[in-house]
Scaffold this motif. Sequence first.
Motif, mmCIF file in Angstrom:
data_model
loop_
_atom_site.group_PDB
_atom_site.id
_atom_site.type_symbol
_atom_site.label_atom_id
_atom_site.label_comp_id
_atom_site.label_asym_id
_atom_site.label_seq_id
_atom_site.Cartn_x
_atom_site.Cartn_y
_atom_site.Cartn_z
ATOM 1 N N LEU A 77 0.881 -1.158 0.000
ATOM 2 C CA LEU A 77 0.000 0.000 0.000
ATOM 3 C C LEU A 77 0.921 1.210 0.000
ATOM 4 C CD1 LEU A 77 -3.055 0.589 0.340
ATOM 5 C CD2 LEU A 77 -2.660 0.694 2.797
ATOM 6 N N ALA A 78 0.546 2.237 -0.758
ATOM 7 C CA ALA A 78 1.400 3.421 -0.777
ATOM 8 C C ALA A 78 0.813 4.470 0.162
ATOM 9 C CB ALA A 78 1.490 3.978 -2.196
ATOM 10 N N ALA A 79 1.674 5.115 0.890
ATOM 11 C CA ALA A 79 1.195 6.123 1.838
ATOM 12 C C ALA A 79 0.632 7.313 1.076
ATOM 13 C CB ALA A 79 2.349 6.586 2.722
ATOM 14 N N ASN A 80 -0.474 7.835 1.538
ATOM 15 C CA ASN A 80 -0.986 9.090 0.995
ATOM 16 C C ASN A 80 -1.482 9.944 2.160
ATOM 17 O OD1 ASN A 80 -3.549 8.262 1.778
ATOM 18 N ND2 ASN A 80 -3.936 7.268 -0.208
ATOM 19 N N ALA A 81 -1.956 11.111 1.818
ATOM 20 C CA ALA A 81 -2.318 12.052 2.883
ATOM 21 C C ALA A 81 -3.418 11.497 3.780
ATOM 22 C CB ALA A 81 -2.759 13.374 2.278
ATOM 23 N N ASP A 82 -4.361 10.759 3.200
ATOM 24 C CA ASP A 82 -5.440 10.201 4.014
ATOM 25 C C ASP A 82 -4.902 9.205 5.028
ATOM 26 O OD1 ASP A 82 -7.445 11.619 2.833
ATOM 27 O OD2 ASP A 82 -7.720 10.160 1.209
ATOM 28 N N ILE A 83 -4.006 8.377 4.523
ATOM 29 C CA ILE A 83 -3.449 7.361 5.423
ATOM 30 C C ILE A 83 -2.662 8.040 6.531
ATOM 31 C CG2 ILE A 83 -1.717 5.540 5.553
ATOM 32 C CD1 ILE A 83 -2.712 4.523 2.865
ATOM 33 N N ILE A 84 -1.873 9.054 6.159
ATOM 34 C CA ILE A 84 -1.069 9.732 7.179
ATOM 35 C C ILE A 84 -1.974 10.420 8.191
ATOM 36 C CG2 ILE A 84 0.597 11.593 7.549
ATOM 37 C CD1 ILE A 84 1.896 10.730 4.898
ATOM 38 N N SER A 85 -3.028 11.065 7.696
ATOM 39 C CA SER A 85 -3.957 11.697 8.631
ATOM 40 C C SER A 85 -4.574 10.658 9.558
ATOM 41 C CB SER A 85 -5.070 12.425 7.874
ATOM 42 O OG SER A 85 -4.539 13.525 7.194
ATOM 43 N N GLY A 86 -4.931 9.511 8.969
ATOM 44 C CA GLY A 86 -5.517 8.452 9.777
ATOM 45 C C GLY A 86 -4.562 7.986 10.861
ATOM 46 N N LEU A 87 -3.301 7.816 10.484
ATOM 47 C CA LEU A 87 -2.321 7.342 11.456
ATOM 48 C C LEU A 87 -2.057 8.394 12.526
ATOM 49 C CD1 LEU A 87 0.085 5.493 9.013
ATOM 50 C CD2 LEU A 87 -1.272 4.443 10.828
ATOM 51 N N LEU A 88 -2.076 9.662 12.108
ATOM 52 C CA LEU A 88 -1.883 10.724 13.099
ATOM 53 C C LEU A 88 -3.038 10.727 14.098
ATOM 54 C CD1 LEU A 88 -0.488 13.615 10.872
ATOM 55 C CD2 LEU A 88 0.707 12.482 12.735
ATOM 56 N N SER A 89 -4.251 10.517 13.591
ATOM 57 C CA SER A 89 -5.387 10.481 14.516
ATOM 58 C C SER A 89 -5.258 9.297 15.465
ATOM 59 C CB SER A 89 -6.707 10.339 13.761
ATOM 60 O OG SER A 89 -6.785 11.281 12.749
ATOM 61 N N LEU A 90 -4.804 8.176 14.906
ATOM 62 C CA LEU A 90 -4.607 7.006 15.757
ATOM 63 C C LEU A 90 -3.623 7.353 16.873
ATOM 64 C CD1 LEU A 90 -4.674 3.925 16.416
ATOM 65 C CD2 LEU A 90 -2.727 3.694 14.878
ATOM 66 N N MET A 91 -2.556 8.053 16.452
ATOM 67 C CA MET A 91 -1.540 8.401 17.415
ATOM 68 C C MET A 91 -2.098 9.274 18.532
ATOM 69 S SD MET A 91 1.843 10.131 16.250
ATOM 70 C CE MET A 91 1.004 11.568 16.787
ATOM 71 N N ASP A 92 -2.925 10.238 18.140
ATOM 72 C CA ASP A 92 -3.538 11.100 19.150
ATOM 73 C C ASP A 92 -4.367 10.277 20.115
ATOM 74 O OD1 ASP A 92 -2.432 13.319 18.073
ATOM 75 O OD2 ASP A 92 -4.202 13.890 16.903
ATOM 76 N N MET A 93 -5.066 9.305 19.562
ATOM 77 C CA MET A 93 -5.932 8.494 20.399
ATOM 78 C C MET A 93 -5.086 7.661 21.367
ATOM 79 S SD MET A 93 -9.191 7.086 18.547
ATOM 80 C CE MET A 93 -10.368 6.100 19.427
ATOM 81 N N LEU A 94 -4.017 7.083 20.841
ATOM 82 C CA LEU A 94 -3.136 6.302 21.707
ATOM 83 C C LEU A 94 -2.582 7.189 22.820
ATOM 84 C CD1 LEU A 94 -1.168 4.219 19.030
ATOM 85 C CD2 LEU A 94 -2.914 3.378 20.598
ATOM 86 N N ARG A 95 -2.215 8.401 22.456
ATOM 87 C CA ARG A 95 -1.696 9.328 23.471
ATOM 88 C C ARG A 95 -2.750 9.581 24.533
ATOM 89 N NH1 ARG A 95 1.573 13.465 19.812
ATOM 90 N NH2 ARG A 95 3.616 12.506 20.018
ATOM 91 N N GLY A 96 -3.991 9.745 24.060
ATOM 92 C CA GLY A 96 -5.080 9.992 25.001
ATOM 93 C C GLY A 96 -5.206 8.853 25.994
ATOM 94 N N VAL A 97 -5.124 7.639 25.487
ATOM 95 C CA VAL A 97 -5.250 6.490 26.385
ATOM 96 C C VAL A 97 -4.074 6.459 27.360
ATOM 97 C CG1 VAL A 97 -5.495 4.003 26.535
ATOM 98 C CG2 VAL A 97 -6.490 5.213 24.598
ATOM 99 N N LEU A 98 -2.866 6.743 26.850
ATOM 100 C CA LEU A 98 -1.693 6.747 27.732
ATOM 101 C C LEU A 98 -1.875 7.780 28.843
ATOM 102 C CD1 LEU A 98 1.284 6.499 25.182
ATOM 103 C CD2 LEU A 98 0.389 4.700 26.658
ATOM 104 N N ARG A 99 -2.392 8.934 28.452
ATOM 105 C CA ARG A 99 -2.621 9.983 29.453
ATOM 106 C C ARG A 99 -3.606 9.505 30.505
ATOM 107 N NH1 ARG A 99 -2.200 13.812 25.676
ATOM 108 N NH2 ARG A 99 -4.374 13.625 25.041
ATOM 109 N N SER A 100 -4.650 8.845 30.006
ATOM 110 C CA SER A 100 -5.664 8.364 30.925
ATOM 111 C C SER A 100 -5.056 7.354 31.908
ATOM 112 C CB SER A 100 -6.811 7.744 30.120
ATOM 113 O OG SER A 100 -7.550 6.874 30.917
ATOM 114 N N ILE A 101 -4.183 6.483 31.391
ATOM 115 C CA ILE A 101 -3.537 5.509 32.271
ATOM 116 C C ILE A 101 -2.688 6.245 33.295
ATOM 117 C CG2 ILE A 101 -1.836 3.653 32.391
ATOM 118 C CD1 ILE A 101 -2.769 2.811 29.574
ATOM 119 N N GLU A 102 -2.016 7.261 32.817
ATOM 120 C CA GLU A 102 -1.120 7.995 33.698
ATOM 121 C C GLU A 102 -1.884 8.681 34.824
ATOM 122 O OE1 GLU A 102 1.293 10.641 31.499
ATOM 123 O OE2 GLU A 102 2.721 10.944 33.134
#
Lengths: 780, 123, 83
Positions: A77-102
């Motif tokens: 699969l080739a990376a495109n802006a949609d995929i990158i945006s999707g991954l960035l959102s995922l990252m934000d969500m993961l950060r949110g969960v980490l914060r919640s754990i913290e």
Amino acid sequence: MDDLTREFLLESQEGLDRMERALTDLETRPGDAQLLADIFRSVHTIKGTTGFLGFSRLESLSHAGENLLGLLRDGKLAANADIISGLLSLMDMLRGVLRSIETTDGEGESEAQDSAMIERLERLQTGRASVAVAVPVLAQGAVAAPVRPVRPHKPRAPRKRPSHPLPDTPQGSPPPGFPEEAGPSREAEESPREPEPEPRPVPAVAAPSLPARPTSDPTGEVQPPSSPGTADSTLRVDVELLNRMMNLVGELVLTRNQILQTASADPGFALLGRRLDMVTADLRESVMKARMQPVSHVFSRFPRLVRDLALGLEKKVRLEMEGQETELDKSLLEAIRDPLTHSIRNAVDHGIETPAVRLAAGKPAEGVVRLRACHEGSHVIVEVHDDGAGMSLDRIRRKAVERQLVTPQRAEQMNEREILQLIFLPGFSTAEAVTSVSGRGVGMDVVRTNVEKIGGKVDVESHAGKGSILRLRIPLTLAIIPALIVRSRSQNFAVPQTALTELVHLSAGETDSRIERLENAALYRLRGHLLPLVFLDRLLQQSPRPSDAPCDIAILNADGRRYGLVVDGLADPEEIVVKPLAAVLREIGYYAGATILGNGEMALILNPGAIAQNANVSLSSETEEALSGDKNGARQDYLLVEAGSRRAALPLETVVRIERITRSRIERAGSRPVLRFEGALLPLDDAAADFIDSGDDPEAQITVVVCRDGRRHVGMTVSQVLDVTGGSQLQEAGSGFAAEGITLLHEKVTSIVSLSSIPPLENAVDGGPAESAFSLEEPR
Amino acid sequence: MRALVVDDSRFIRNYLHSLFTQHGVECVEAVDGKQGLACLREAGPFSVALVDWNMPVMSGYEMLQAARADHSLDATRIVMVTTEAENDHIEAALLAGADEYIVKPFDEGGLFDKLRMAGVNEL
Amino acid sequence: MEPAKAPEDVLVFENGDGLFGLFVDSVGEVLHVSDTDHEPNPATLEARRQALFNGAWKLKDRLLVGLEPDRLDPMRLASAFRA
């Protein structure tokens, strides 16, 4: 929280930081296998470790990300802006969960969000980008299709993988139960397949940057904090412990200062004292180093910030970062985080133009924001540079007048530098240019206040059509600062050197006449301009000093407020260790801390900003302008020197450097005295010839001021450098013509050295272009 | 007894370290395959090496291959640490000379079972 | 600058609407001042005087307070002090 969980949080956060950088890089290098492998690993590691701690939300989220990343890594699969945006959102969500754990020790619950995210990532796997974008990440229940419930626990059994997902042939609408396990490659890892060389045209909003342009690799040179190879030789230390160590070193510095001031006849004692001095300095430096962190800790969040801002504003912006390895005290690093973020927002929002405007101006459509950090003495310089339109002086002027920060007359008289200073006034950048990006209420004044709070300085430069530079100057450490010790009614006070600009002494007879009054406001005429004065004794309600007693005026510049602090006397400058204040003293508001001086006495550290505010010294640029500026360009700064037995002035802008040399280095080339200097010959003034022939000690030191004269450099021998000072132009009585060659310095008429009177070197000098280093365009 | 842990995750290294030291096993750590290989050669001998699959610089598989090509290291048991996503690799790993594999996450019991299965007898 | 109880001199000004007067103790001398020697009110000056003064001229050995007739206009004064 146990140590393992804490370790997990730290490591995962670091991993996400790296992922963020890599993702933004991916936009410019969509097929970079190394980047893809790094991103994959960040998510993979999180997923691999969550299982140990039973964090199921993290696990299912990172699992979905891992699947998508696996396809990218394996070139399916080739990376495109949609995929990158999707991954960035995922990252934000993961950060949110980490914060919640913290904060709560738990992952928090948000099944709908998780499902939407997982759904989105799965859709991205199919390459049907447009559909994926339409799925709002956070919209609860917005996804019509039944969503696979989030699995609370990871199934242990290996699952079947579907046949290859086909990135290039859009499938029909994916069935609700579209196989979730579009797993990573079956290829063994040792033979990573080349990613398909087909960076697909990305949608219009994606700001495809030209991969061919040479860019300084924004992250390449920086090792991630947990860089492999250092793990075994490093140790995590509680910041509290470091703070304590810094405090103890502070105490040691104080004790050293006291010992060094203790006179002793014993020569052995002096020797011990010197050694103690050295060891203390070494120790202090080591502990300071331990508190240092590379600025990359703060910089790392900016690629994402710039990307998101640029997308939102429909601009094309590339972020270049330099000097990320530059280190700064941890607490200071934290303190510049917000000012820097704001400055970068500004650069993207207000600095860089839209692509259309840029193209029309003959610039590349993509703007560049350059973030640069470097050391300069005991400071770190951080620059935010944009190649945008620069600031419009007219607009700043208009706005400042509109907001009543300056009178229209005053604004008219201001020069460029002064106008730029206006942007730092509170109330300047609040309403008009508020976009959703720059936000409301936080202006450059907050940037300046925050930076000055930590003893730093902010400066701005702007070139019409070419862009602006915002420069932050941050001290390396806060705990030990240079200070001037002043006395008021026999009490000691420390004034931080950063706020001090100069000192004026008034002797007994002068005080009454030199301190002028405009009704109740005391003023001092500094180089012809009125400077408000604050009497420390009155401010602190000490017993008043007789009005004709001698005094010293410390000219201070605190947060842009300039004033003179009147004190009884001055002691030597000292390096002081800042000690926190007891609450009762803190409440008074004039003090920044306390310290113990070398002589063992205690001194309160004054807070020049708070004093200025209390005394009503205006933040308006008017005082500053009055002191530093001139209305018609008639004032200029000069280096005041003594040459022979005469005083002479060298225009400061021509001075390149001041060198101390031994007499014997002056030689003769033809009939002219010259100095070999940086591999070329520097012509000297006539008087320098005297040093060659005089029978004096050839090793005696003399001073040479190297000056720029047009395109060449010349040297002026002087017996001493006296001062740097502003001179005012003199006018011929009657005609009003400006007098040439002389200026008024310290109320004395002083002649200006004419550099062009130093003749050029004779062309006959052997060895070819002797002056080449200095004169690039002069005919030989 | 001495064990080598090769993993780029601090968390995993610390986790294994604490499991091992509780059992009186001396534990040496490395952060990637290259360092791991160097440790095997220079800081050995080790009874067992636990090697993560996906690491930067040199992957666990590459390290395994290099280690098995070096017969002076034959006495060290090599246990590959994988995730379920890497199940397909297990066969390749065993063929390349790994003694056992263990899938994350695992607990203390699981780890020591696997070590015994790998033929680590000193436990 | 306190208003005198028994004024001896009145300076008369003209504005758009008519005339107004300023009571003073006495008139000293007539000076020629240059704009280049003028500075605005220092911020440390208290508020009431800020409203009345229009900066000062820096004479050789003293400061000369500027009173701008416009600012002394009774109508303006009233609004200035209300603000």
